[in-house]
Design a protein around this motif. Structure first.
Motif, PDB file in Angstrom:
ATOM      1  N   PHE A 106       3.005  -8.143 -20.346  1.00  0.00           N
ATOM      2  CA  PHE A 106       3.467  -6.859 -19.564  1.00  0.00           C
ATOM      3  C   PHE A 106       4.504  -7.494 -19.142  1.00  0.00           C
ATOM      4  O   PHE A 106       5.156  -6.176 -19.079  1.00  0.00           O
ATOM      5  CB  PHE A 106       1.961  -6.707 -18.867  1.00  0.00           C
ATOM      6  N   GLN A 107       5.265  -8.429 -18.317  1.00  0.00           N
ATOM      7  CA  GLN A 107       6.593  -8.554 -18.659  1.00  0.00           C
ATOM      8  C   GLN A 107       6.965  -8.432 -19.335  1.00  0.00           C
ATOM      9  O   GLN A 107       8.744  -7.939 -19.317  1.00  0.00           O
ATOM     10  CB  GLN A 107       6.348  -9.702 -17.521  1.00  0.00           C
ATOM     11  N   GLU A 108       6.841  -9.054 -20.596  1.00  0.00           N
ATOM     12  CA  GLU A 108       7.625  -8.764 -21.577  1.00  0.00           C
ATOM     13  C   GLU A 108       8.362  -6.558 -21.756  1.00  0.00           C
ATOM     14  O   GLU A 108       9.852  -6.876 -22.319  1.00  0.00           O
ATOM     15  CB  GLU A 108       7.328  -8.977 -22.848  1.00  0.00           C
ATOM     16  N   ALA A 109       7.461  -6.118 -22.077  1.00  0.00           N
ATOM     17  CA  ALA A 109       7.369  -4.939 -22.877  1.00  0.00           C
ATOM     18  C   ALA A 109       8.203  -4.289 -21.318  1.00  0.00           C
ATOM     19  O   ALA A 109       8.939  -3.623 -21.232  1.00  0.00           O
ATOM     20  CB  ALA A 109       5.871  -4.718 -22.533  1.00  0.00           C
ATOM     21  N   LEU A 110       8.525  -4.468 -19.835  1.00  0.00           N
ATOM     22  CA  LEU A 110       8.232  -3.818 -18.795  1.00  0.00           C
ATOM     23  C   LEU A 110       9.910  -4.529 -19.061  1.00  0.00           C
ATOM     24  O   LEU A 110      11.225  -3.705 -18.659  1.00  0.00           O
ATOM     25  CB  LEU A 110       7.994  -4.018 -17.681  1.00  0.00           C
ATOM     26  N   ASP A 111      11.023  -5.386 -19.497  1.00  0.00           N
ATOM     27  CA  ASP A 111      11.789  -6.481 -18.848  1.00  0.00           C
ATOM     28  C   ASP A 111      12.479  -6.000 -20.621  1.00  0.00           C
ATOM     29  O   ASP A 111      14.241  -5.797 -20.367  1.00  0.00           O
ATOM     30  CB  ASP A 111      11.457  -7.835 -19.002  1.00  0.00           C
ATOM     31  N   SER A 112      12.522  -5.498 -21.563  1.00  0.00           N
ATOM     32  CA  SER A 112      12.803  -5.352 -23.012  1.00  0.00           C
ATOM     33  C   SER A 112      12.596  -3.324 -23.112  1.00  0.00           C
ATOM     34  O   SER A 112      13.737  -3.210 -24.060  1.00  0.00           O
ATOM     35  CB  SER A 112      12.391  -5.516 -24.393  1.00  0.00           C
TER      36      SER A 112
END
Length: 259
Positions: A106-112
């Protein structure tokens, strides 16, 4: 040339759609600032599209952080004097079933996707204020519809945020003559697929989805780039807050009225 002496900033500009967009903006007379997290990716892109480096500025950094996004825009202004166009082309596509998604997914999606769009758009729009400009977001059909063969809840949620920002920023920035639009893509052949599969597997997957697209084939970066240039240009001077499907007809056949 449509972008003579314009300054174009592209996040996710080291490969795929971002790199080809940079090449086309250069051909149309622009100066270009490319951003990616990895310097070696940027170096390779510059060597390919502008070996002299005269009209390309590289900036490696994670623009999911507000201060880095501000530094990116400041670097563009320092080199070329201003920013006229921002293309938000970051994103990691990683299909994972919802019940297997982790906090890291989830964090990867938000951060990318979502955070870079938010902070870089804010920094660029602050520089465009009073002078005008254009922001083009590279969005996704997965923001508009769920595709059962590619479970991408985190990616879809982040892309839906990018689409929502398009409309919100279009309204808020209209008084500053800053237009904001999105292109929504289906399956497009980019290096993104090789993040979670081999090159050979990626080729098999892309070849297998031709029939998914009403026009009979998956997309190429060149299919997308001309739409980006159009929305960034004065030819689209009365278009803002729009989402343009560049998807081989997928969303036309998946709308509720058509089911």
């Amino acid at each position: 040339m449509d972008f003579e002496n314009k300054v174009v900033l592209i996040t996710g500009g080291g490969g795929g759609v971002g790199k080809l967009a940079a090449q086309r903006f250069l051909e149309e007379g622009a100066n270009v600032v490319l951003n990616s997290r990895r310097q070696e990716v940027l170096d390779a892109a510059r060597d390919e599209i502008d070996p002299s480096g005269e009209r390309v500025r590289l900036f490696a950094g994670d623009v999911s952080e507000p201060r880095t996004a501000k530094a990116l825009v400041a670097a563009a202004v320092d080199r070329f004097g201003r920013v006229d166009v921002l293309v938000n082309s970051t994103g990691i596509f990683r299909p994972t079933p919802f019940l297997e998604q982790t906090e890291e997914h989830f964090q990867e999606a938000l951060d990318s996707i979502l955070r870079p769009t938010f902070w870089t758009s804010q920094a660029a729009a602050s520089q465009m204020r009073g002078r005008g400009g254009a922001i083009v977001n590279v969005g996704s059909m997965w923001a508009a519809d769920a595709i059962s063969t590619t479970p991408t809840s985190a990616y879809s949620a982040a892309q839906a945020g990018r689409h929502a920002l398009t409309k919100n920023l279009a309204i808020e920035l209209a008084a500053e003559n800053v237009r904001v639009n999105t292109v929504a893509l289906a399956f497009v052949e980019t290096p993104a697929y090789e993040r979670f599969m081999s090159g050979e597997q990626a080729r098999e997957v892309l070849d297998s989805v031709h029939a998914f697209h009403p026009l009979g084939r998956h997309g190429q970066p060149a299919d997308v780039v001309e739409a980006i240039l159009f929305l960034a240009s004065e030819k689209a001077g009365w278009i803002t807050g729009a989402t343009l499907p560049v998807d081989g007809g997928v969303l036309a056949g998946r709308s509720p009225a058509a089911r």
